[in-house]
Design an enzyme around this catalytic site. Structure first.
Site, PDB file in Angstrom:
ATOM      1  N   ARG A 144       2.023   5.948  16.956  1.00 15.28           N
ATOM      2  CA  ARG A 144       1.444   6.842  15.945  1.00 15.28           C
ATOM      3  C   ARG A 144       1.710   8.329  16.197  1.00 15.28           C
ATOM      4  O   ARG A 144       2.043   9.056  15.255  1.00 15.28           O
ATOM      5  CB  ARG A 144      -0.052   6.568  15.801  1.00 15.28           C
ATOM      6  CG  ARG A 144      -0.393   5.144  15.387  1.00 15.28           C
ATOM      7  CD  ARG A 144       0.553   4.612  14.347  1.00 15.28           C
ATOM      8  NE  ARG A 144       0.188   3.290  13.837  1.00 15.28           N
ATOM      9  CZ  ARG A 144       1.063   2.373  13.495  1.00 15.28           C
ATOM     10  NH1 ARG A 144       2.358   2.612  13.632  1.00 15.28           N
ATOM     11  NH2 ARG A 144       0.674   1.209  13.017  1.00 15.28           N
ATOM     12  N   ASP A 177      -5.719   3.894  12.987  1.00 15.33           N
ATOM     13  CA  ASP A 177      -4.500   4.658  12.725  1.00 15.33           C
ATOM     14  C   ASP A 177      -4.751   5.917  11.909  1.00 15.33           C
ATOM     15  O   ASP A 177      -4.068   6.932  12.088  1.00 15.33           O
ATOM     16  CB  ASP A 177      -3.460   3.776  12.029  1.00 15.33           C
ATOM     17  CG  ASP A 177      -2.778   2.809  12.988  1.00 15.33           C
ATOM     18  OD1 ASP A 177      -2.832   3.061  14.205  1.00 15.33           O
ATOM     19  OD2 ASP A 177      -2.198   1.819  12.522  1.00 15.33           O
ATOM     20  N   SER A 219      -2.440  -9.088   8.906  1.00 18.59           N
ATOM     21  CA  SER A 219      -1.919  -7.728   8.946  1.00 18.59           C
ATOM     22  C   SER A 219      -1.138  -7.596  10.253  1.00 18.59           C
ATOM     23  O   SER A 219      -1.687  -7.817  11.331  1.00 18.59           O
ATOM     24  CB  SER A 219      -3.062  -6.710   8.901  1.00 18.59           C
ATOM     25  OG  SER A 219      -2.571  -5.400   9.097  1.00 18.59           O
ATOM     26  N   ASP A 247       0.815  -1.217   0.000  1.00 18.85           N
ATOM     27  CA  ASP A 247       0.000   0.000   0.000  1.00 18.85           C
ATOM     28  C   ASP A 247       0.845   1.262   0.000  1.00 18.85           C
ATOM     29  O   ASP A 247       0.611   2.176  -0.808  1.00 18.85           O
ATOM     30  CB  ASP A 247      -0.946   0.007   1.202  1.00 18.85           C
ATOM     31  CG  ASP A 247      -2.094  -0.983   1.028  1.00 18.85           C
ATOM     32  OD1 ASP A 247      -2.342  -1.408  -0.113  1.00 18.85           O
ATOM     33  OD2 ASP A 247      -2.735  -1.331   2.034  1.00 18.85           O
TER      34      ASP A 247
END
Length: 401
Positions: free
Chosen positions: A97, A126, A177, A16
């Site tokens: 993050r 996220d 993932s 991605d």
């Protein structure tokens, strides 16, 4: 979406974020894409990631080691706050993050970019954490999220990348993932999307299977200074090294596995599996030391603050006035949280089995039932009479009605 000329893209090297590079240039007219990969102690070799970004069309590929900042400025405050989302998840991924957002904003300012970008989809947490953190740090920066808008399946995404020289994965892609840093691993998707399915053993990396764990317990002593872990087994050790070493010790005993149904901020329930060996042990040990060194009213009040603190981290509000104010409260409570906790690790369980502190509020002569007892038992009757008066008056009133 307004036109952006130069963009700093949070980059992992996966499909991605790699496809984001040509997509931003070809579909959204971005002239220059600078990628930024953050080394947060995940242990991966990031040089191939840097090279892949350049081959995918990035003008520059930045790799920034921020492991020490990650532990000192994000993990340690969370440990001081005993931050556990829904009383289970120690926020290993969520804590990364706001730091990555800060690195993006700093790089955008350094290189004169007018936007930053990430590869988050529209279903996860996220995207919120990145967007809100970036807005808090620099509200004038545009935030671009191509994967949230392009509407391509994974197969279509791979095909799009191949058109611009990005090779498809050499081997069959894992159905999972996975996000990893020094604090832990987060695993989702694939067979785990069925809440009834037991997680297969091969998804784990930081923790061994309980069946393979040692048949003898191991003891570790963790030293804290003002709520911050500073030593293992009496030896002073640096922040990142302490986490890394404790990950190995606790992980060998299968400590730190979490399998939960989690309530995402976007309103859906998600099955999440985490490995957080050191972080789980440190929070439990820290909470135990607080029980020895904090007064009852402060301890109980802080527990309520901890829930709010955890939710703010999870919900992307690290850079908010409320979290800043709560942080001041938490740090004040930690002034006396200095001492050592002894933890027993055995077959997936980490149990605090000893604690000591120069600031201990435990008084043996008050707690003991032996000959050394100095508690005034006769005073209890008067105390109970006063304490129970509201209940007694209420009961009398009810009977007279």
């Amino acid at each position: 979406m307004g036109r952006a000329k130069k963009v700093v893209l949070a980059y992992s090297g996966g499909v991605d974020t790699s496809v984001c590079i040509p997509y931003l240039k070809q579909e959204w007219g971005v002239e220059e894409v600078i990628t930024l990969a953050a080394d947060l102690g995940q242990g991966d070799e990031l040089e191939p990631v840097r090279e892949k970004a350049l081959k995918s069309g990035a003008s520059q590929s930045l790799v920034i080691n921020a492991t020490d900042d990650f532990v000192k400025d994000y993990a340690f405050p969370a440990i001081q706050a005993n931050a556990l989302y829904e009383n289970r998840y120690p926020l290993s991924t969520a804590l990364a993050r706001p730091l990555i957002a800060k690195l993006l904003v700093d790089a955008a300012e350094q290189y004169g970019a007018d936007a930053v970008a990430h590869g988050c989809t529209g279903k996860g947490n996220d995207q919120v954490r990145f967007d809100v953190s970036i807005a808090a740090l620099n509200p004038n920066l545009k935030v671009l999220a191509p994967a949230r808008e392009w509407g391509m399946s994974r197969e279509e995404t791979i095909a799009y990348g191949e058109r611009y020289g990005i090779p498809s994965p050499v081997k069959k892609s894992s159905p999972y993932s996975i996000d990893k840093n020094l604090l832990g691993r987060a695993i989702e998707a694939g067979p785990l999307e069925d809440p009834w399915t037991e997680p297969p053993e091969d998804i784990y990396e930081m923790t061994g299977a309980i069946a393979d764990a040692p048949d003898q317990p191991e003891y570790v002593e963790i030293g804290f200074e003002q709520g911050i872990p500073v030593s293992l087994n009496g030896q002073a050790i640096g922040p990142a090294a302490l986490i890394q070493q404790l990950n190995g010790i606790a992980g060998a005993h299968s400590v730190g596995r979490i399998d939960m149904i989690e309530n995402r901020l976007v309103g859906i329930k998600s099955r999440e599996v985490y490995e957080t060996p050191a972080l789980s042990v440190l929070i439990d040990a820290h909470r135990d030391l607080e029980s020895l060194t904090l007064t009852a009213d402060l301890l109980h009040y802080k527990r309520g603050i901890e829930e709010t603190y955890s939710q703010m981290i999870y919900n992307g509000l690290w850079y908010s006035p409320l979290r800043d104010a709560l942080d001041a409260f938490v740090k004040k409570t930690q002034e006396r949280v200095t001492g050592t906790v002894r933890v027993k690790l055995f077959k997936g369980v980490a149990a605090a089995i000893g604690r000591k502190s120069a600031n201990s509020l435990y008084a043996t002569e008050l707690a003991t039932y032996g000959a050394e007892d100095r508690f005034d038992h006769r005073a209890a009757e008067g105390f109970i009479y006063i304490w129970g008066m509201p209940t007694r008056v209420w009961s009398q009133k009810q009977r007279s009605m």
